[in-house]
Design an enzyme around this catalytic site. Structure first.
Site, PDB file in Angstrom:
ATOM      1  CG  ASP A 295     123.209  -0.974  61.556  1.00 29.03           C
ATOM      2  OD1 ASP A 295     123.505  -2.238  61.492  1.00 29.03           O
ATOM      3  OD2 ASP A 295     123.506  -0.414  62.737  1.00 29.03           O
TER       4      ASP A 295
HETATM    5  C1  BGC Z   1     124.543  -3.154  64.584  1.00 26.25           C
HETATM    6  C2  BGC Z   1     125.958  -2.996  63.926  1.00 26.25           C
HETATM    7  C3  BGC Z   1     126.468  -4.482  63.267  1.00 26.25           C
HETATM    8  C4  BGC Z   1     125.374  -5.295  62.341  1.00 26.25           C
HETATM    9  C5  BGC Z   1     125.699  -6.549  61.938  1.00 26.25           C
HETATM   10  C6  BGC Z   1     123.587  -4.053  63.672  1.00 26.25           C
HETATM   11  O1  BGC Z   1     122.763  -4.600  64.693  1.00 26.25           O
HETATM   12  O2  BGC Z   1     124.163  -1.978  64.815  1.00 26.25           O
HETATM   13  O3  BGC Z   1     126.904  -2.476  64.451  1.00 26.25           O
HETATM   14  O4  BGC Z   1     127.687  -4.331  62.445  1.00 26.25           O
HETATM   15  O5  BGC Z   1     124.283  -5.244  63.241  1.00 26.25           O
HETATM   16  O6  BGC Z   1     126.179  -7.283  62.697  1.00 26.25           O
END
Ligand code: BGC
Length: 747
Positions: A295
């Site tokens: 993530d």
């Molecule tokens: C979130 C994810 C997301 C990623 C990209 C993160 O902060 O937890 O769910 O896909 O950002 O935007």
């Protein structure tokens, strides 16, 4: 004898082959396996790559087109030219994406194309209801179709990878990200997760109209303590296996191409450093063959978690646990060269991660045509088509849940001459999108007011008063709202949260109606005009007060582009509501967590028994939620009778009659629950095991039948083995988890 030995050898060989290929066979990968020429292509490329180029393939950076988190390294264009990027996130439109792809395939040394990822969570341009809303439709085909349309639109604008589905089971509505999931139930969560993977990925990407899905957030991100986003997760192994892990596994079995780690820790180990999770379980036990992305900055954040001394240490932990791609952190790029010299990571692991990413690029067809997802013509013709918008409208209506409808307040009677739309959510296009709006444009949304006006034309006078803001203390608009109600013969009271009050980094300690909306509701209801609340929200809200005073409440979530039209279809009775909530609505915030598949405890509270102090209860609130899982009304009514559970061998057949007892045709979501009465591990009071969504004509009775096998009764034990235990069970069938008829059976 000789013959016997040969047969034995062949037999052993066959078993060995089966064992070797077992994980691969278990996975229904939508894309074809690599041909030998593709494998040679990958190995040739790998042999030419410098270490930096390899680490480049393992690095994901954001463009400056959209922002979904903090940016550490903004020099993404130079990194592309240097061959130090494998994928880009937050870039879309052919005009924006194509030049970046051109940079990769013309200016970088090895000309390896980029993957383009984006959070297409509930639609790309055509925005559908938030995932929690879609889940309330219990319509797996519609959910799959919504993702198919999302994939079609996203892939027309340069995107070939979505960071969805989010399949985190969640029982705490304070957590804002419940809006992105399917609710509190594991079994239903699995079915919805599979449908979403099917929709995004189709039968492969050969048609260029599907995208890679990314199941997230692995694992158990939906259980942060106190519902505070990014907080510590601390759950038992049995509950991890039984409640939280199955939806990720369901996606793997459905052939999901990629997986995202979660921000949280499990047993004190952040997921991004969890070798047991990412290698032993995911790869060895589940046979996952796609690639794993972290993530956003979750490698770097391990320094904050306190399991890594610095980012270099964190990079080593991530690589050694099985991470393939670093999202936004530059941690692999910057630190793996030194780690390799120090022999803290292995080149074989790096090569394997690169292979996985190159394989995915081949499967996407990017080596044949790096621009196959950049088609100007498709961008013109496949986005927000009439068909997609019509479908979005249908899904909005299907997602609506009628929570209360005293005296058949709804549908709005045909005799109504003046309607007052009142409330801070009544005339806003912007809020209709909710959170994670991808490329959705709020200007193109249909507000509730637009939807009502479209529906009524000039036959009905429609007036509007805001009354108050979504979330402040200003009471001065309430008088005008009361006046408007006085002029109308029907009031639609549009209340709820703003779109950004749920989603990521949007936890709340009180999930009541924000601001002074309860005061507005009280003042309007006091006029005595027939009033229906139209509720907008990204999570279950604690609306006991509203439930006490308002005659009717329609839950509409955030419906997206076609919100107003779809809601109007339900309000005026063109569509009979059939949605059922997939997450319980608590009576107040202090009651959280409250969910249907809870345990009985050793001192259960019995509402019908004698008053007893020493039972599991609150002094100031009943144990039941305000609205339970599976609950939702219709403009007609259904009754259940004649349940039977028949066991033949290891198969249980449960049948029940369902009658439409009202005066309209209607769809009913018939739910099957099971209770295992005695287990070596205590069992929930009810567990969903099946459902059917049926159209039942007024006056008709239909017989509904479900078939289960003993395997469906299996559960995890302390040794984390899953098996069922013989004994007595109850089968329940009904239109809500709290209103069921039951039949016992033995197995
Ligand atoms: C979130 C994810 C997301 C990623 C990209 C993160 O902060 O937890 O769910 O896909 O950002 O935007």
């Amino acid at each position: 004898m000789h013959h016997y030995t040969r047969t034995l050898k062949l037999f052993c060989l066959a078993i060995l082959l089966c064992l070797l290929f077992q994980p691969a066979m278990a996975q229904k990968t939508p894309v074809s396996r690599l041909s030998s020429s593709d494998s040679i292509k990958i190995e040739t490329l790998l042999s030419k790559m410098t270490l930096d180029e390899k680490l480049g393939q393992l690095s994901l950076f954001a463009s400056d087109w959209d922002v979904t988190g903090p940016i550490l390294n903004s020099n993404y264009k130079q990194l592309i030219r240097d061959g130090k990027v494998g994928a880009i996130l937050n870039a879309y439109t052919v005009d924006f994406v194509k030049p970046l792809q051109k940079m990769a395939v013309e200016e970088s040394r090895l000309k390896i194309p980029l993957i383009f990822g984006y959070d297409v969570i509930h639609g790309h341009r055509t925005i559908f209801p938030i995932p929690l809303g879609q889940a309330a439709s219990w319509d797996l085909l519609s959910i799959e179709k919504a993702e198919q349309i999302s994939a079609m639109e996203a892939s027309a604008e340069g995107i070939n990878w979505t960071f969805a589905p989010m399949v985190d089971i969640a029982r705490d509505p304070r957590w804002g990200r419940v809006s992105e999931g399917a609710g509190e139930d594991t079994w239903l969560g699995c079915r919805i997760a599979e449908a979403r993977v099917r929709g995004f990925q189709g039968k492969g990407y050969a048609d260029g109209r599907h995208v890679l899905a990314c199941v997230k957030h692995f694992a158990a991100y939906g259980a942060p303590l106190g519902g505070r986003d990014y907080n510590t997760v601390d759950i038992s192994s049995v509950s991890l296996y039984e409640t939280y892990l199955p939806p990720y596994k369901a996606c793997i079995d459905a052939g999901v191409a990629t997986l995202m780690t979660s921000f949280n820790e499990i047993n004190g180990v952040p997921s991004t450093a969890n070798r047991w999770l990412l290698t032993d379980l995911l790869r060895k036990e589940w046979g996952f063959r796609g690639f794993v992305v972290t993530d956003y900055l979750s490698i770097n954040q391990m320094v904050n978690h306190g399991n890594a001394a610095d980012v270099k240490d964190a990079a080593s932990l991530a690589m050694n646990s099985g991470v393939d791609m670093d999202m936004m952190g530059s941690a692999f790029l910057e630190h793996i060269p030194a780690l390799l010299k120090e022999k803290k990571v292995k080149i074989a692991d790096i090569d394997e991660a690169v292979r996985r990413i190159l394989t995915t690029k081949i499967q996407l067809g990017l080596f044949d045509d790096p621009y196959r997802f950049c088609n100007k013509q498709r961008e013109q013709t496949e986005i927000m088509t009439k068909e997609s918008l019509d479908f979005a409208r249908k899904l909005v209506a299907e997602s609506c849940v009628l929570l209360k409808n005293d005296h058949q307040t709804l549908p709005v009677p045909a005799s109504v001459k003046t309607i007052a739309v009142i409330g801070p959510l009544g005339d806003t296009k912007k809020e209709m999108l909710g959170n994670w709006i991808a490329a959705g444009q709020w200007e193109k949304c249909v507000s509730l007011l637009d939807g009502i006006r479209n529906k009524c034309g000039d036959k009905v006078r429609v007036i509007y008063e805001k009354g108050c803001a979504i979330n402040d203390n200003e009471l001065s608009g309430i008088d005008a709202a009361v006046k408007a109600a006085g002029e109308a013969d029907f009031v639609l009271l549009a209340l709820g949260e703003g779109g950004e009050m749920s989603g990521e980094a949007a936890s709340r300690t009180s999930i009541e109606l924000p601001g002074v909306q309860n005061q507005l509701a009280a003042a309007v209801v006091k006029t005595g005009k027939p009033t229906a609340v139209v509720l907008f929200n990204g999570r279950p809200l604690a609306i006991s007060y509203l439930n006490d005073i308002a005659p009717a409440i329609l839950e509409t979530w955030f419906g997206g582009t076609q919100a107003g039209n779809g809601i109007a279809d339900v309000l005026f009775g063109d569509v009979n509501p059939s949605g059922k909530i997939t997450m319980s609505f608590p009576r107040n915030t202090g009651q959280i967590p409250v969910f249907y598949n809870c345990k009985n405890t050793g001192r259960p509270f019995n509402p019908d028994g004698p008053k007893d102090k020493y039972v599991s209860q609150y002094l100031d609130c009943p144990n039941t939620p305000l609205y339970p899982f599976g609950y939702g009304l219709s403009y007609t009514s259904f009754s259940y009778s004649g349940i039977k559970a028949v066991v033949v061998g290891n198969t249980i057949t449960i049948t029940s009659n369902v009658t439409n007892t009202g005066d309209r045709d209607g769809e009913e979501i018939v739910q099957l629950y099971i209770q295992d009465k005695v287990g070596s591990i205590t069992r929930p009071l009810k567990e969903l095991k099946g459902f059917k969504k049926l159209l039942i004509r007024k006056g008709d009775t239909v017989s509904v039948s479900f078939t289960l096998t003993a395997a469906d009764l299996a559960f995890y034990h302390p040794d984390l083995k899953k098996y069922w235990e013989p004994g007595e069970f109850n089968a329940f069938v009904g239109g809500s988890s709290d209103k069921v008829i039951s039949a016992p059976f033995k197995l």
